[in-house]
Design a protein around this motif. Structure first.
Motif, PDB file in Angstrom:
ATOM      1  N   HIS A 116       4.618  -0.155  -0.163  1.00  0.00           N
ATOM      2  CA  HIS A 116       5.377  -0.790   0.783  1.00  0.00           C
ATOM      3  C   HIS A 116       4.343  -1.982   1.793  1.00  0.00           C
ATOM      4  O   HIS A 116       3.379  -1.605   1.548  1.00  0.00           O
ATOM      5  CB  HIS A 116       6.222   0.017   1.912  1.00  0.00           C
ATOM      6  N   ASP A 171       1.005   5.022   1.822  1.00  0.00           N
ATOM      7  CA  ASP A 171       0.468   5.830   3.057  1.00  0.00           C
ATOM      8  C   ASP A 171       0.234   7.368   2.307  1.00  0.00           C
ATOM      9  O   ASP A 171       0.778   8.365   2.123  1.00  0.00           O
ATOM     10  CB  ASP A 171       1.527   6.348   4.086  1.00  0.00           C
ATOM     11  N   HIS A 221       0.782  -1.330  -0.009  1.00  0.00           N
ATOM     12  CA  HIS A 221      -0.227  -0.005   0.105  1.00  0.00           C
ATOM     13  C   HIS A 221       0.700   1.287  -0.107  1.00  0.00           C
ATOM     14  O   HIS A 221       2.013   1.108   0.113  1.00  0.00           O
ATOM     15  CB  HIS A 221      -0.893   0.267   1.397  1.00  0.00           C
ATOM     16  N   ARG A 236       4.223   9.893  12.152  1.00  0.00           N
ATOM     17  CA  ARG A 236       3.990  10.719  11.147  1.00  0.00           C
ATOM     18  C   ARG A 236       3.572  12.046  11.711  1.00  0.00           C
ATOM     19  O   ARG A 236       3.284  12.390  12.828  1.00  0.00           O
ATOM     20  CB  ARG A 236       2.853  10.027  10.412  1.00  0.00           C
TER      21      ARG A 236
END
Ligand code: MD5
Ligand code: FE
Length: 204
Positions: A177, A123, A121, A200
């Protein structure tokens, strides 16, 4: 040592090792306030990874979609505070990887047991992709799948061990990733568990 995976992506091997015991101790308090749970994807599948969060924002998924929320939907309360030892490590790693000042507002904690995987996927739920992401691996080893900017590109396989820290941003920020299904190689402190802390800047 530093292993470069891309122009702006690297593994800081063993970077978290001196802090591993303190990270795990601090994490126990987070998990007591916001227990691990298996989230449901918008498509209705239950994720094999168990998740919780700490810090001002937490990543959540349900039938309505993926998003960052200031509250734990399980309790309606704010997520537990981000422990200082978490924040310091994330900031130090971002600096060493060349990203300068990093002020994370979200720490997603992923728990893997044997057989757990995280499919490929990107992010994309953060407001501004200019900020780097820092990920800390604790416990059992995992095979990290490090892909390209399209799903078609075949990912590289990279072994992530207890204490390894991955940092990426800039031109590598939107790489696909994932994590290959975990094998059972019990860790002396955590047993048959891998924990991943992902830091994040999710909000403005
Ligand atoms: C994990 N977690 O081990 C991984 C590590 C997630 C997630 O992917 O979204 O919770 S984070 C590895 C990562 C994330 C974003 C980009 C890149 C790697 N990358 O471009 O290499 O639980
Ligand atoms: Fe991810």
């Amino acid at each position: 040592h530093i292993e470069w995976l891309g122009e702006q992506a690297c593994v800081l091997h063993g970077q978290a090792l001196p802090h591993a015991a303190a990270l795990i101790d601090a994490f126990d308090a987070v998990a007591a306030q916001a227990p691990f749970r298996h989230l449901v994807t918008p498509g209705g599948a239950t994720m094999s990874v168990a998740m919780t969060n700490c810090g001002p924002l937490g990543w959540v998924s349900d039938r309505r979609g993926y998003r960052y929320s200031p509250e734990d939907p399980a309790s309606g309360l704010p997520w537990p505070p981000m422990p200082a030892v978490f924040r310091r490590l994330a900031q130090q790693a971002a600096k060493e990887a060349g990203f300068g000042i990093f002020e994370p507002d979200a720490c997603l904690v992923n728990r893997y047991t044997p057989g757990t995987r995280l499919s490929l996927h990107q992010d994309r739920d953060e407001q501004d992709y200019k900020h780097p992401i820092v990920s800390v691996s604790l416990g059992m080893p995992a095979t990290f799948l490090f892909g390209g900017l399209t799903r078609a590109e075949r990912p590289r396989r990279i072994l992530l061990e207890h204490g390894d820290v991955v940092v990426w941003g800039g031109v590598d920020r939107l790489r696909f990733h994932g994590i290959a299904p975990l094998k059972d190689h019990p860790h002396p402190r955590l047993g048959s568990v891998r924990l991943n802390l992902t830091f994040r800047r999710a909000g403005a």
